[in-house]
Write a protein that holds these residues in place. Sequence first.
Motif, PDB file in Angstrom:
ATOM      1  N   THR A 191      -9.848   0.022  14.701  1.00 19.73           N
ATOM      2  CA  THR A 191      -8.960   0.849  13.637  1.00 19.73           C
ATOM      3  C   THR A 191      -9.134   0.587  12.031  1.00 19.73           C
ATOM      4  O   THR A 191      -9.275   1.441  11.396  1.00 19.73           O
ATOM      5  CB  THR A 191      -7.425   0.503  14.056  1.00 19.73           C
ATOM      6  OG1 THR A 191      -7.411   0.844  15.587  1.00 19.73           O
ATOM      7  CG2 THR A 191      -6.592   1.475  13.327  1.00 19.73           C
ATOM      8  N   TYR A 192      -9.155  -0.726  11.858  1.00 20.23           N
ATOM      9  CA  TYR A 192      -9.245  -1.198  10.555  1.00 20.23           C
ATOM     10  C   TYR A 192     -10.717  -0.699  10.000  1.00 20.23           C
ATOM     11  O   TYR A 192     -10.855  -0.210   8.883  1.00 20.23           O
ATOM     12  CB  TYR A 192      -9.306  -2.659  10.212  1.00 20.23           C
ATOM     13  CG  TYR A 192      -9.354  -3.218   8.933  1.00 20.23           C
ATOM     14  CD1 TYR A 192      -8.052  -2.768   7.963  1.00 20.23           C
ATOM     15  CD2 TYR A 192     -10.201  -3.979   8.355  1.00 20.23           C
ATOM     16  CE1 TYR A 192      -8.310  -3.387   6.680  1.00 20.23           C
ATOM     17  CE2 TYR A 192     -10.282  -4.622   7.243  1.00 20.23           C
ATOM     18  CZ  TYR A 192      -9.095  -3.935   6.391  1.00 20.23           C
ATOM     19  OH  TYR A 192      -9.082  -4.574   5.032  1.00 20.23           O
ATOM     20  N   SER A 193     -11.826  -0.837  10.778  1.00 16.51           N
ATOM     21  CA  SER A 193     -13.204  -0.367  10.068  1.00 16.51           C
ATOM     22  C   SER A 193     -13.227   1.184   9.937  1.00 16.51           C
ATOM     23  O   SER A 193     -13.750   1.597   8.870  1.00 16.51           O
ATOM     24  CB  SER A 193     -14.399  -1.142  11.169  1.00 16.51           C
ATOM     25  OG  SER A 193     -14.054  -0.481  12.473  1.00 16.51           O
ATOM     26  N   TRP A 194     -12.573   1.835  10.935  1.00 16.80           N
ATOM     27  CA  TRP A 194     -12.494   3.372  10.921  1.00 16.80           C
ATOM     28  C   TRP A 194     -11.692   3.673   9.732  1.00 16.80           C
ATOM     29  O   TRP A 194     -12.313   4.699   8.984  1.00 16.80           O
ATOM     30  CB  TRP A 194     -11.973   3.891  12.134  1.00 16.80           C
ATOM     31  CG  TRP A 194     -11.776   5.378  12.152  1.00 16.80           C
ATOM     32  CD1 TRP A 194     -12.613   6.300  12.779  1.00 16.80           C
ATOM     33  CD2 TRP A 194     -10.593   6.097  11.543  1.00 16.80           C
ATOM     34  NE1 TRP A 194     -12.282   7.505  12.618  1.00 16.80           N
ATOM     35  CE2 TRP A 194     -11.107   7.546  11.978  1.00 16.80           C
ATOM     36  CE3 TRP A 194      -9.516   5.846  10.950  1.00 16.80           C
ATOM     37  CZ2 TRP A 194     -10.215   8.628  11.555  1.00 16.80           C
ATOM     38  CZ3 TRP A 194      -8.851   6.884  10.559  1.00 16.80           C
ATOM     39  CH2 TRP A 194      -9.040   8.230  10.734  1.00 16.80           C
ATOM     40  N   ALA A 195     -10.758   3.051   9.390  1.00 17.92           N
ATOM     41  CA  ALA A 195      -9.792   3.358   8.258  1.00 17.92           C
ATOM     42  C   ALA A 195     -10.727   3.157   7.089  1.00 17.92           C
ATOM     43  O   ALA A 195     -10.592   3.965   5.976  1.00 17.92           O
ATOM     44  CB  ALA A 195      -8.709   2.856   8.412  1.00 17.92           C
ATOM     45  N   LEU A 196     -11.452   1.991   6.774  1.00 23.17           N
ATOM     46  CA  LEU A 196     -12.390   1.783   5.551  1.00 23.17           C
ATOM     47  C   LEU A 196     -13.302   2.810   5.371  1.00 23.17           C
ATOM     48  O   LEU A 196     -13.773   3.244   4.267  1.00 23.17           O
ATOM     49  CB  LEU A 196     -12.923   0.297   5.754  1.00 23.17           C
ATOM     50  CG  LEU A 196     -11.779  -0.854   5.739  1.00 23.17           C
ATOM     51  CD1 LEU A 196     -12.476  -2.020   5.952  1.00 23.17           C
ATOM     52  CD2 LEU A 196     -11.108  -0.936   4.331  1.00 23.17           C
ATOM     53  N   VAL A 197     -13.924   3.137   6.615  1.00 26.57           N
ATOM     54  CA  VAL A 197     -15.017   4.164   6.470  1.00 26.57           C
ATOM     55  C   VAL A 197     -14.475   5.678   6.070  1.00 26.57           C
ATOM     56  O   VAL A 197     -14.977   6.083   5.077  1.00 26.57           O
ATOM     57  CB  VAL A 197     -15.765   4.446   8.022  1.00 26.57           C
ATOM     58  CG1 VAL A 197     -16.897   5.495   7.747  1.00 26.57           C
ATOM     59  CG2 VAL A 197     -16.568   3.001   8.203  1.00 26.57           C
ATOM     60  N   LYS A 198     -13.408   5.925   6.289  1.00 22.76           N
ATOM     61  CA  LYS A 198     -12.758   7.321   5.850  1.00 22.76           C
ATOM     62  C   LYS A 198     -12.350   7.090   4.660  1.00 22.76           C
ATOM     63  O   LYS A 198     -12.391   8.275   3.962  1.00 22.76           O
ATOM     64  CB  LYS A 198     -11.595   7.651   6.757  1.00 22.76           C
ATOM     65  CG  LYS A 198     -11.749   7.701   8.371  1.00 22.76           C
ATOM     66  CD  LYS A 198     -12.434   9.201   8.347  1.00 22.76           C
ATOM     67  CE  LYS A 198     -12.818   9.743   9.637  1.00 22.76           C
ATOM     68  NZ  LYS A 198     -13.612  10.732   9.882  1.00 22.76           N
ATOM     69  N   LYS A 199     -12.074   6.100   4.040  1.00 19.79           N
ATOM     70  CA  LYS A 199     -11.606   6.022   2.660  1.00 19.79           C
ATOM     71  C   LYS A 199     -12.837   5.660   1.722  1.00 19.79           C
ATOM     72  O   LYS A 199     -12.862   5.138   0.385  1.00 19.79           O
ATOM     73  CB  LYS A 199     -10.559   4.457   2.523  1.00 19.79           C
ATOM     74  CG  LYS A 199      -9.325   4.913   2.990  1.00 19.79           C
ATOM     75  CD  LYS A 199      -8.498   5.706   2.322  1.00 19.79           C
ATOM     76  CE  LYS A 199      -7.147   6.057   2.896  1.00 19.79           C
ATOM     77  NZ  LYS A 199      -6.395   6.950   2.140  1.00 19.79           N
ATOM     78  N   GLY A 200     -14.142   5.496   2.470  1.00 22.16           N
ATOM     79  CA  GLY A 200     -15.293   5.367   1.712  1.00 22.16           C
ATOM     80  C   GLY A 200     -15.526   4.111   1.424  1.00 22.16           C
ATOM     81  O   GLY A 200     -16.585   3.602   0.475  1.00 22.16           O
ATOM     82  N   LYS A 201     -14.953   3.071   2.074  1.00 20.04           N
ATOM     83  CA  LYS A 201     -15.395   1.769   1.786  1.00 20.04           C
ATOM     84  C   LYS A 201     -16.294   1.085   2.859  1.00 20.04           C
ATOM     85  O   LYS A 201     -15.727  -0.017   3.656  1.00 20.04           O
ATOM     86  CB  LYS A 201     -13.932   0.851   1.702  1.00 20.04           C
ATOM     87  CG  LYS A 201     -12.967   1.389   0.587  1.00 20.04           C
ATOM     88  CD  LYS A 201     -11.658   0.572   0.855  1.00 20.04           C
ATOM     89  CE  LYS A 201     -10.543   1.108  -0.222  1.00 20.04           C
ATOM     90  NZ  LYS A 201     -11.257   0.501  -1.347  1.00 20.04           N
ATOM     91  N   VAL A 202     -17.332   1.692   2.790  1.00 20.32           N
ATOM     92  CA  VAL A 202     -18.466   1.148   3.949  1.00 20.32           C
ATOM     93  C   VAL A 202     -18.773  -0.247   3.841  1.00 20.32           C
ATOM     94  O   VAL A 202     -18.925  -1.053   4.937  1.00 20.32           O
ATOM     95  CB  VAL A 202     -19.676   2.191   3.760  1.00 20.32           C
ATOM     96  CG1 VAL A 202     -20.494   1.691   4.876  1.00 20.32           C
ATOM     97  CG2 VAL A 202     -19.364   3.730   4.046  1.00 20.32           C
ATOM     98  N   ASP A 203     -18.846  -0.752   2.720  1.00 18.87           N
ATOM     99  CA  ASP A 203     -19.299  -2.373   2.656  1.00 18.87           C
ATOM    100  C   ASP A 203     -18.177  -3.207   3.292  1.00 18.87           C
ATOM    101  O   ASP A 203     -18.444  -4.132   3.788  1.00 18.87           O
ATOM    102  CB  ASP A 203     -19.674  -2.599   1.305  1.00 18.87           C
ATOM    103  CG  ASP A 203     -20.732  -1.929   0.605  1.00 18.87           C
ATOM    104  OD1 ASP A 203     -21.518  -1.618   1.556  1.00 18.87           O
ATOM    105  OD2 ASP A 203     -20.909  -1.832  -0.811  1.00 18.87           O
ATOM    106  N   GLU A 204     -16.995  -2.884   2.940  1.00 21.36           N
ATOM    107  CA  GLU A 204     -15.658  -3.531   3.508  1.00 21.36           C
ATOM    108  C   GLU A 204     -15.760  -3.502   5.004  1.00 21.36           C
ATOM    109  O   GLU A 204     -15.492  -4.244   5.685  1.00 21.36           O
ATOM    110  CB  GLU A 204     -14.435  -3.239   2.852  1.00 21.36           C
ATOM    111  CG  GLU A 204     -14.468  -3.628   1.230  1.00 21.36           C
ATOM    112  CD  GLU A 204     -12.875  -3.254   0.879  1.00 21.36           C
ATOM    113  OE1 GLU A 204     -12.007  -3.421   1.522  1.00 21.36           O
ATOM    114  OE2 GLU A 204     -12.799  -2.691  -0.334  1.00 21.36           O
ATOM    115  N   ALA A 205     -16.031  -2.292   5.658  1.00 20.82           N
ATOM    116  CA  ALA A 205     -16.093  -1.891   6.934  1.00 20.82           C
ATOM    117  C   ALA A 205     -17.088  -2.853   7.563  1.00 20.82           C
ATOM    118  O   ALA A 205     -17.315  -3.353   8.688  1.00 20.82           O
ATOM    119  CB  ALA A 205     -16.363  -0.441   7.214  1.00 20.82           C
TER     120      ALA A 205
END
Length: 271
Positions: A191-205
Amino acid sequence: MLSLIISLSVAFAIYFSSVESLGGWSIFWAIIAFFAIQVVTALLLRGRIMKVQQAIQATIMDGQKRLNVKMTQMQQRGSTNMKVAQKVLESEQAKFINQALEMTAELEQYSKWSLMMAKQIATMRMQFHFQLKEYDKVDALLPKALMMDPMIYAMKLARDYKKGDMDAMAKTFKKGKTRFRGDKSTMIFATYSWALVKKGKVDEAIEALNEAVKKNSNEILMNNLNFLKNGKVKQFSNAGLGDMWYTLYLEEMKQKPVRMKQRGGRGGRPF
């Protein structure tokens, strides 16, 4: 709470009434009485609480069985209007969830006996309201809920994301990944990685998923990490997690088009 008050009252009564005659032994018997009352009360309450919880569970299971039957019947009819079908199924689901929600009121009488009962009730109701998509009630109950299950953390992450509160989401993730180890942490990382990807935070994901695969063997998490590392962001997907993922209502399940069967053989016209 009442069980604690009664236990303490009896313990003190035994101590003060016997301290002159028994001396130090009065403390011993007071402690024995305290724990004996606690154990007996807990056993009596447990039986009654479990009876209600089992009735709630039976209501959910029976409702789910009826829902599965209706779903099968709709598929057999070859309904092509998936939006209408989905609304029908959601309406049927809401009926038995609301019934189960009403049944939680039977547990309120035990809140005065158990310190944790109120939190258990809040947790159950929060989950039911989440299924009903009554998010205002979900948000009100989440602070009172017992965070003892990975799906509760996943629901909290989903709500943090929907409200656009990335700081709260990061805090929820930090607590959740620490509490659950191995495959139990799958939904939290997913869930957390999906949310990061949706927010454009791919590196954090990628960073989160790198941490995930070190202690989690889930194939979906590993595949998503490889997709992100290779720049294939569009292929990132939690669909493989099935119902556990879709019950968070962050994405809708992609429906395959249903082809109507033609009658009359090859080249014939449908009736």
